[in-house]
Design an enzyme around this catalytic site. Structure first.
Site, mmCIF file in Angstrom:
data_model
loop_
_atom_site.group_PDB
_atom_site.id
_atom_site.type_symbol
_atom_site.label_atom_id
_atom_site.label_comp_id
_atom_site.label_asym_id
_atom_site.label_seq_id
_atom_site.Cartn_x
_atom_site.Cartn_y
_atom_site.Cartn_z
ATOM 1 N N ASP A 1 -2.666 1.581 7.055
ATOM 2 C CA ASP A 1 -1.982 1.259 5.804
ATOM 3 C C ASP A 1 -1.661 -0.233 5.705
ATOM 4 O O ASP A 1 -1.712 -0.823 4.622
ATOM 5 C CB ASP A 1 -0.697 2.078 5.673
ATOM 6 N N ASP B 1 0.862 -1.181 0.000
ATOM 7 C CA ASP B 1 0.000 0.000 0.000
ATOM 8 C C ASP B 1 0.894 1.225 0.000
ATOM 9 O O ASP B 1 1.764 1.360 0.866
ATOM 10 C CB ASP B 1 -0.919 0.007 1.222
ATOM 11 N N GLU C 1 -1.778 -1.511 -5.477
ATOM 12 C CA GLU C 1 -2.979 -0.874 -5.993
ATOM 13 C C GLU C 1 -2.731 -0.294 -7.385
ATOM 14 O O GLU C 1 -1.638 0.194 -7.681
ATOM 15 C CB GLU C 1 -3.432 0.239 -5.054
#
Length: 393
Positions: A351, A183, A255
């Protein structure tokens, strides 16, 4: 496998002037060819590289100054323009301004390039029309030269060799059953699913203050800056993190973030001014300052050497979803750092929780393939073969 090798050049004054001239010629060819393409598009027509390259050869007979530079570096400028227009559209490709663009040009024929090592620290390379140029030999080439690109960065000149090192990407990772979710954040640059928060300061407080004063001074002077320290540190950080993640994991999930879209200005137009402009500007600086896109590029580059698979998953709701009970609620994230599920009470670093969700989605994509690759939208992803351990605060 093709790899890059970059060295700092030590040029004579005559060679510096020659490189500046080559760069200016490439810039002139780029801008002229781009203007021609735009004029054609306005008339509903199209002109490609082959036609423009033929016109460039004819232009050399009329404009003798074009013969100053080797023909192939001007042709490479046309090839780069052709690729940029195809990838982004003719009217989205930018002009190369004298103040905004650092001169660069590429020698595409490797057999015309010779590289020799002089001693422990220095070497030299023979480039067409430039002759022998000295370079700081910080590492061995380790392969056959395919092309060379000369560019200016601030006040220094560099040469980048594209080298065929003869290596092949491994068919399988050395530790095949390992995986990690990543992340990317603005407080910690990288959070991993195994609970690690990876970050570093790219500028010290003293450097930040000095940079602010230099920016004020620069605003009253000629455009251009030689300060590249922060960018180099950011690139070094991304390379080290990418190498570590790909060495230890056969699957790296992150991501799918459109960084360019996320960092667009919020200033709007004169007729319709934007809202929260200062807050958006601060967020843009934070995103760009952490090097999100640079990390993604570094992961793909490092994965070639380890055989790791890089999987990108949708970023929607990864920071609002509980990794334990899958409860989705904007109130799950109490703050930038704390995640507390409103459903089951699970508590973790926000996170890290997002990284666990990214890993779960990445495993599903790796097992079943992306929807865009032909998998039926009705097919349910299979559960992960191994459970995901969720670190807690």
């Amino acid at each position: 496998m093709l790899s890059g090798r970059r060295y700092r050049l030590k040029l004579t004054e005559a060679q510096v002037a020659q490189c500046e001239e080559f760069g200016n010629l490439c810039r002139a060819v780029w801008n002229t060819a781009l203007d021609q393409r735009r004029q054609y598009r306005k008339r509903g027509a199209w002109i490609n590289y082959n036609e423009q390259a033929g016109q460039l050869a004819d232009a050399k007979t009329e404009h003798k100054w074009l013969k100053t530079a080797p023909s192939h570096i001007l042709q490479q400028a046309l090839k780069d323009l052709d690729r940029a227009c195809r990838d982004h559209g003719t009217f989205r490709v930018k002009w190369r301004g004298k103040q905004r663009w650092n001169p660069s040009f590429r020698f595409p024929v490797g057999k015309l390039i010779e590289v020799e090592r002089l001693n422990k620290r220095w070497g030299r390379a023979k480039l067409p029309k430039l002759g022998w140029v000295r370079l700081r030999m910080t590492r061995q080439l380790g392969g056959t030269v395919r092309s060379a690109t000369v560019s200016r960065d601030g006040r220094e000149w560099f040469v980048s060799f594209l080298v065929d090192d003869g290596k092949q990407t491994p068919g399988q990772h050395a530790i095949p059953n390992t995986s990690v979710g990543v992340d990317r954040g603005v407080v910690s640059a990288v959070a991993t699913s195994d609970g690690k928060l990876i970050d570093r300061e790219f500028t010290t407080p003293g450097e930040a203050e000095r940079y602010r004063r230099l920016q004020q001074k620069l605003a009253r002077q000629k455009c251009g800056s030689a300060n590249r320290r922060e960018r180099d540190r950011r690139g070094d950080f991304c390379s080290q993190v990418a190498a570590d993640l790909t060495d230890r994991n056969a699957l790296v999930a992150l991501e799918d973030l459109r960084t360019q879209n996320m960092t667009r200005t919020a200033s709007g137009t004169t007729e319709k001014p934007g809202r929260n402009v200062s807050q958006k500007s601060g967020l843009n600086r934070a995103i760009l300052g952490k090097g999100w896109h640079k990390l993604e590029l570094a992961l793909h580059n490092a994965a070639r050497h380890t055989g790791s698979e890089i999987v990108k998953v949708p970023a929607a709701y990864t920071s609002q979803t509980c990794a334990v009970c899958r409860n989705v609620d904007p109130n799950n994230r109490n703050s930038q750092a704390v995640f507390r599920c409103t459903g089951c009470g699970h508590t973790a670093h926000a996170d890290v929780n997002a990284a666990v969700n990214v890993l779960a989605a990445g495993r599903a994509v790796a097992a079943c393939g992306d929807l865009g690759a032909g998998r039926s939208a009705k097919q349910e992803p299979q559960p992960a073969s191994t459970p995901v351990e969720i670190p807690r605060l």
